[in-house]
Design an enzyme around this catalytic site. Structure first.
Site, PDB file in Angstrom:
ATOM      1  N   ASN A  40      -4.586   2.683 -13.708  1.00 41.74           N
ATOM      2  CA  ASN A  40      -3.725   1.625 -13.179  1.00 41.74           C
ATOM      3  C   ASN A  40      -2.268   2.070 -13.271  1.00 41.74           C
ATOM      4  O   ASN A  40      -1.907   2.864 -14.144  1.00 41.74           O
ATOM      5  CB  ASN A  40      -3.908   0.353 -14.017  1.00 41.74           C
ATOM      6  CG  ASN A  40      -3.059  -0.815 -13.526  1.00 41.74           C
ATOM      7  OD1 ASN A  40      -2.999  -1.096 -12.329  1.00 41.74           O
ATOM      8  ND2 ASN A  40      -2.389  -1.497 -14.444  1.00 41.74           N
ATOM      9  N   HIS A  79       1.598   0.475 -13.726  1.00 37.37           N
ATOM     10  CA  HIS A  79       2.331  -0.746 -14.066  1.00 37.37           C
ATOM     11  C   HIS A  79       3.829  -0.439 -13.996  1.00 37.37           C
ATOM     12  O   HIS A  79       4.276   0.577 -14.529  1.00 37.37           O
ATOM     13  CB  HIS A  79       1.942  -1.216 -15.471  1.00 37.37           C
ATOM     14  CG  HIS A  79       2.565  -2.537 -15.806  1.00 37.37           C
ATOM     15  ND1 HIS A  79       2.032  -3.730 -15.371  1.00 37.37           N
ATOM     16  CD2 HIS A  79       3.688  -2.847 -16.480  1.00 37.37           C
ATOM     17  CE1 HIS A  79       2.814  -4.722 -15.778  1.00 37.37           C
ATOM     18  NE2 HIS A  79       3.824  -4.214 -16.457  1.00 37.37           N
ATOM     19  N   GLU A 112       7.187   5.881  -8.928  1.00 32.79           N
ATOM     20  CA  GLU A 112       5.764   5.768  -8.562  1.00 32.79           C
ATOM     21  C   GLU A 112       5.393   6.849  -7.544  1.00 32.79           C
ATOM     22  O   GLU A 112       4.364   7.519  -7.675  1.00 32.79           O
ATOM     23  CB  GLU A 112       5.480   4.376  -7.986  1.00 32.79           C
ATOM     24  CG  GLU A 112       5.637   3.283  -9.022  1.00 32.79           C
ATOM     25  CD  GLU A 112       5.383   1.880  -8.492  1.00 32.79           C
ATOM     26  OE1 GLU A 112       5.220   0.981  -9.327  1.00 32.79           O
ATOM     27  OE2 GLU A 112       5.351   1.673  -7.272  1.00 32.79           O
ATOM     28  N   GLY A 138       0.778  -1.243   0.000  1.00 35.25           N
ATOM     29  CA  GLY A 138       0.000   0.000   0.000  1.00 35.25           C
ATOM     30  C   GLY A 138       0.800   1.279   0.000  1.00 35.25           C
ATOM     31  O   GLY A 138       0.276   2.332   0.364  1.00 35.25           O
ATOM     32  N   SER A 139       2.063   1.215  -0.450  1.00 37.94           N
ATOM     33  CA  SER A 139       2.831   2.472  -0.461  1.00 37.94           C
ATOM     34  C   SER A 139       2.230   3.463  -1.458  1.00 37.94           C
ATOM     35  O   SER A 139       2.154   4.664  -1.176  1.00 37.94           O
ATOM     36  CB  SER A 139       4.313   2.216  -0.762  1.00 37.94           C
ATOM     37  OG  SER A 139       4.454   1.633  -2.028  1.00 37.94           O
TER      38      SER A 139
HETATM   39  C1  GRF Z   1       3.832  -1.332  -7.282  1.00 37.29           C
HETATM   40  O1  GRF Z   1       5.155  -1.536  -7.646  1.00 37.29           O
HETATM   41  C2  GRF Z   1       2.980  -1.216  -8.511  1.00 37.29           C
HETATM   42  O2  GRF Z   1       3.635  -0.698  -9.614  1.00 37.29           O
HETATM   43  C3  GRF Z   1       2.626  -2.634  -8.788  1.00 37.29           C
HETATM   44  O3  GRF Z   1       2.463  -3.217  -7.521  1.00 37.29           O
HETATM   45  C4  GRF Z   1       3.244  -2.528  -6.584  1.00 37.29           C
HETATM   46  C5  GRF Z   1       2.358  -2.146  -5.435  1.00 37.29           C
HETATM   47  O4  GRF Z   1       3.083  -1.710  -4.339  1.00 37.29           O
HETATM   48  N1  GRF Z   1       1.525  -2.727  -9.699  1.00 37.29           N
HETATM   49  P1  GRF Z   1       2.362  -1.041  -3.088  1.00 37.29           P
HETATM   50  O5  GRF Z   1       1.352  -2.020  -2.538  1.00 37.29           O
HETATM   51  O6  GRF Z   1       1.710   0.234  -3.539  1.00 37.29           O
HETATM   52  O7  GRF Z   1       3.451  -0.785  -2.098  1.00 37.29           O
END
Ligand code: GRF
Length: 191
Positions: A107, A109, A179, A16-17
């Site tokens: 989404n 990715h 991200e 959930g970061s």
């Molecule tokens: C992230 O790296 C995202 O790109 C992928 O899953 C991961 C989720 O990480 N689809 P988090 O749960 O948000 O920490």
């Protein structure tokens, strides 16, 4: 006249970061949006504690419930959800949800799509495949969701180098920085 903030639901299966960054960025006073609900398919997902700490309701929705249109549409109506964010959600989204959120489901990715997308390409599998391929660049893709898996309209791509000394861990760290820098802002731009 003040306009009501648009309600957002975040779908997440993992730590959930991304969800936390989005909640912190969006759920500020005067914001045009409000993350109202976190939906997870896993009762042990770290995202649930993060949501709780940030005062956001969460709910666990297993595969059967996710595919139950009466249940899901009622849940989303109840919270008046207008925008859906997939932040590491590992179940396939059923078509009725994709239609409900046409142009309003986004989404993230962890690669430069269309490279390293499609079935089986999630989380570390992506970074391992990138390293194996010898690519010198990777990155993230934030895109709208349509019925073609990992093929919706791209809203943003950001890239980073892949170094010869990289492991899946070190590459993942670099990708997560991208991200953290971009996802919440792209969600905000949908408002
Ligand atoms: C992230 O790296 C995202 O790109 C992928 O899953 C991961 C989720 O990480 N689809 P988090 O749960 O948000 O920490």
């Amino acid at each position: 006249m003040t306009t009501m903030p648009k309600h957002i639901a975040i779908f997440a299966s993992g730590s959930g970061s991304n969800a936390e960054n989005i909640i912190r960025h969006i759920n500020r006073p005067q914001s045009k949006g409000l993350v109202k609900l976190v939906i997870s398919n896993r009762s042990d997902a770290g995202v649930l504690q993060r949501a709780k700490d940030l005062g956001v309701d969460s709910i666990i929705v297993d595969k059967d419930k996710l595919n139950d249109s009466d249940y899901m549409l009622r849940l989303l109506e109840k919270h008046r959800i207008e925008i859906a964010v997939l932040a590491g959600f590992l179940l396939m989204i059923p078509p009725f949800l994709i239609h409900r959120f046409e142009g309003r489901m986004v989404n993230i990715h962890p690669s430069l799509l269309p490279k390293f997308g499609g079935k089986g390409m999630f989380g570390r599998h992506v970074h391992e495949a990138v390293l194996k391929s010898g690519e010198t660049e990777s990155g993230i893709t934030i895109h709208l969701v349509n019925e073609e898996y990992d093929r919706g309209q791209i809203l943003l791509q950001a890239s980073c180098p892949v170094k010869p000394t990289d492991t899946a861990d070190s590459l993942e760290k670099r990708i997560r920085e991208l991200e953290a820098k971009h996802f919440a802002r792209v969600v905000e731009s949908l408002l």
